[in-house]
Design a protein around this motif. Structure first.
Motif, PDB file in Angstrom:
ATOM      1  N   ARG A 191      13.448  23.892  57.383  1.00 39.42           N
ATOM      2  CA  ARG A 191      14.129  22.855  58.151  1.00 39.42           C
ATOM      3  C   ARG A 191      15.079  22.059  57.268  1.00 39.42           C
ATOM      4  N   ILE A 192      16.321  21.944  57.719  1.00 35.36           N
ATOM      5  CA  ILE A 192      17.285  21.044  57.094  1.00 35.36           C
ATOM      6  C   ILE A 192      17.145  19.697  57.786  1.00 35.36           C
ATOM      7  N   GLU A 193      16.748  18.689  57.047  1.00 33.11           N
ATOM      8  CA  GLU A 193      16.466  17.387  57.639  1.00 33.11           C
ATOM      9  C   GLU A 193      17.710  16.498  57.648  1.00 33.11           C
ATOM     10  N   LEU A 194      17.926  15.811  58.766  1.00 33.26           N
ATOM     11  CA  LEU A 194      19.002  14.829  58.914  1.00 33.26           C
ATOM     12  C   LEU A 194      18.366  13.521  59.379  1.00 33.26           C
ATOM     13  N   PRO A 195      17.667  12.829  58.495  1.00 39.93           N
ATOM     14  CA  PRO A 195      16.881  11.652  58.898  1.00 39.93           C
ATOM     15  C   PRO A 195      17.700  10.537  59.537  1.00 39.93           C
ATOM     16  N   GLU A 196      18.957  10.356  59.079  1.00 42.19           N
ATOM     17  CA  GLU A 196      19.778   9.289  59.648  1.00 42.19           C
ATOM     18  C   GLU A 196      20.151   9.578  61.094  1.00 42.19           C
ATOM     19  N   LYS A 197      20.039  10.850  61.500  1.00 41.24           N
ATOM     20  CA  LYS A 197      20.304  11.247  62.889  1.00 41.24           C
ATOM     21  C   LYS A 197      19.021  11.570  63.643  1.00 41.24           C
ATOM     22  N   LYS A 241      25.254  10.464  70.661  1.00 42.99           N
ATOM     23  CA  LYS A 241      26.166  10.633  69.526  1.00 42.99           C
ATOM     24  C   LYS A 241      25.507  11.414  68.390  1.00 42.99           C
ATOM     25  N   ASP A 242      24.179  11.288  68.260  1.00 39.58           N
ATOM     26  CA  ASP A 242      23.469  12.078  67.255  1.00 39.58           C
ATOM     27  C   ASP A 242      23.442  13.545  67.649  1.00 39.58           C
ATOM     28  N   VAL A 243      23.228  13.803  68.935  1.00 37.55           N
ATOM     29  CA  VAL A 243      23.246  15.179  69.436  1.00 37.55           C
ATOM     30  C   VAL A 243      24.627  15.802  69.209  1.00 37.55           C
ATOM     31  N   GLU A 244      25.666  15.045  69.518  1.00 37.28           N
ATOM     32  CA  GLU A 244      27.029  15.552  69.360  1.00 37.28           C
ATOM     33  C   GLU A 244      27.361  15.808  67.896  1.00 37.28           C
ATOM     34  N   TYR A 245      26.869  14.948  67.028  1.00 37.38           N
ATOM     35  CA  TYR A 245      27.135  15.121  65.594  1.00 37.38           C
ATOM     36  C   TYR A 245      26.581  16.450  65.092  1.00 37.38           C
ATOM     37  N   VAL A 246      25.321  16.708  65.423  1.00 33.82           N
ATOM     38  CA  VAL A 246      24.699  17.953  64.959  1.00 33.82           C
ATOM     39  C   VAL A 246      25.328  19.157  65.642  1.00 33.82           C
ATOM     40  N   ARG A 247      25.592  19.025  66.927  1.00 35.56           N
ATOM     41  CA  ARG A 247      26.190  20.129  67.688  1.00 35.56           C
ATOM     42  C   ARG A 247      27.554  20.530  67.123  1.00 35.56           C
ATOM     43  N   GLU A 253      29.473  23.635  56.869  1.00 37.13           N
ATOM     44  CA  GLU A 253      28.862  22.318  56.671  1.00 37.13           C
ATOM     45  C   GLU A 253      27.339  22.419  56.655  1.00 37.13           C
ATOM     46  N   ILE A 254      26.793  23.244  57.540  1.00 38.78           N
ATOM     47  CA  ILE A 254      25.342  23.441  57.570  1.00 38.78           C
ATOM     48  C   ILE A 254      24.877  24.135  56.293  1.00 38.78           C
ATOM     49  N   GLU A 255      25.639  25.109  55.833  1.00 35.78           N
ATOM     50  CA  GLU A 255      25.292  25.812  54.597  1.00 35.78           C
ATOM     51  C   GLU A 255      25.341  24.865  53.404  1.00 35.78           C
ATOM     52  N   LYS A 256      26.285  23.927  53.410  1.00 39.55           N
ATOM     53  CA  LYS A 256      26.350  22.936  52.344  1.00 39.55           C
ATOM     54  C   LYS A 256      25.135  22.010  52.382  1.00 39.55           C
ATOM     55  N   LEU A 257      24.747  21.573  53.579  1.00 40.56           N
ATOM     56  CA  LEU A 257      23.556  20.741  53.728  1.00 40.56           C
ATOM     57  C   LEU A 257      22.311  21.477  53.242  1.00 40.56           C
ATOM     58  N   PHE A 258      22.245  22.756  53.573  1.00 33.59           N
ATOM     59  CA  PHE A 258      21.130  23.603  53.148  1.00 33.59           C
ATOM     60  C   PHE A 258      21.055  23.649  51.627  1.00 33.59           C
ATOM     61  N   SER A 259      22.170  23.921  50.985  1.00 29.85           N
ATOM     62  CA  SER A 259      22.207  24.026  49.529  1.00 29.85           C
ATOM     63  C   SER A 259      21.830  22.710  48.866  1.00 29.85           C
TER      64      SER A 259
END
Length: 272
Positions: A191-197, A241-247, A253-259
């Protein structure tokens, strides 16, 4: 210890109280801190043990129907047949949620164990005090709905060829990243965590040992994302807005978050 009626005794018995505590602990803490296959199933086992037991204390002459109905409701709840109920609830601002996973039905084996314990003569009883009874009832009710807190779930289904090498041995990487397998699938979930969202992105990854000091981590697939609500059962609490951000996140960008998260977790655990 003074003599008490069986109905009251069952409310205060230690294993029942432990199952309620475990249910709350898992749903409100363990699932988020140590998300893996065990924490994913733990609530099903604890909940199925406690739920029919709890209601049997109010209707002690209807124990068998309660346990039988609990099993049927669990199967219905975990199947796609119940989806119209969730759609209707969410459309009316009632935030409830569950995940369809038929491997969860394995938890049904706990029902006869709970039934046997309810009818047992075990003397492991918490010292009963009348003032504690409404508190236990209230906490029990909260524990049964805690796992249904609102969530927004969407599939992504993207294949990825991203990979990164880390300076750590294979087993150490698996332990530090809390990798787990979902159901019967062979690949590991991460899981890639996005706690602020209040969100996370579920991925499928492969971990291979290059040598005793180097491990390759490959991002195989980006599966889905989930945004948690911050309200309770009668308020969906999900920020659009959190749903839209992730969507709207692009694959790079997801690969960068993963790394970034992989490196952060390994470095954090390495420096402990």
């Amino acid at each position: 210890m003074r003599k008490i009626v069986k109905k009251e005794k069952n409310v205060f018995r230690i294993i029942f109280l432990a199952s309620i505590f475990l249910l709350l602990l898992n749903d409100l803490f363990l699932k988020f801190e140590y998300h893996n296959y065990v924490t994913g199933k733990l609530s099903d086992f604890a909940g199925l043990f406690a739920f029919p037991y709890f209601f049997s204390t109010f209707f002690p002459k209807k124990i068998k129907p309660i346990y039988f109905l609990s099993g049927i409701l669990f199967v219905f709840w975990k199947s796609e047949l119940s989806q119209p109920i969730f759609d209707f609830a969410l459309s009316n601002g009632i935030g409830i949620n569950r995940t369809v996973d038929y491997s969860d039905l394995f938890a049904l084996i706990i029902l006869p164990i709970s039934y046997k314990y309810w009818n047992s003569t075990s003397q492991q009883i918490f010292e009963p005090k009348r003032v504690l009874k409404p508190i236990i009832i209230a906490i029990s009710c909260i524990s049964f709905i805690a796992t249904t807190l609102p969530k927004h779930y969407e599939k992504i289904s993207l294949k990825s060829e991203f990979s990164t090498n880390v300076n750590s041995d294979y087993q150490n990487v698996r332990n530090q990243l809390n990798l787990y397998k979902e159901g019967l699938f062979e690949k590991d979930n991460y899981r890639i965590e996005l706690p602020e969202k209040r969100a996370h992105i579920l991925t499928s990854i492969k971990v291979d040992s290059i040598n005793e000091n180097t491990t390759r981590i490959e991002l195989d697939s980006i599966l889905s994302f989930t945004v948690e609500g911050n309200g309770f059962i009668f308020s969906n609490g999900i920020k659009e807005k959190d749903v839209e951000y992730v969507r709207n996140l692009k694959q790079p960008e997801i690969e960068k978050l993963f790394s970034e998260q992989i490196k952060t977790e390994l470095n954090k655990n390495y420096t402990r």
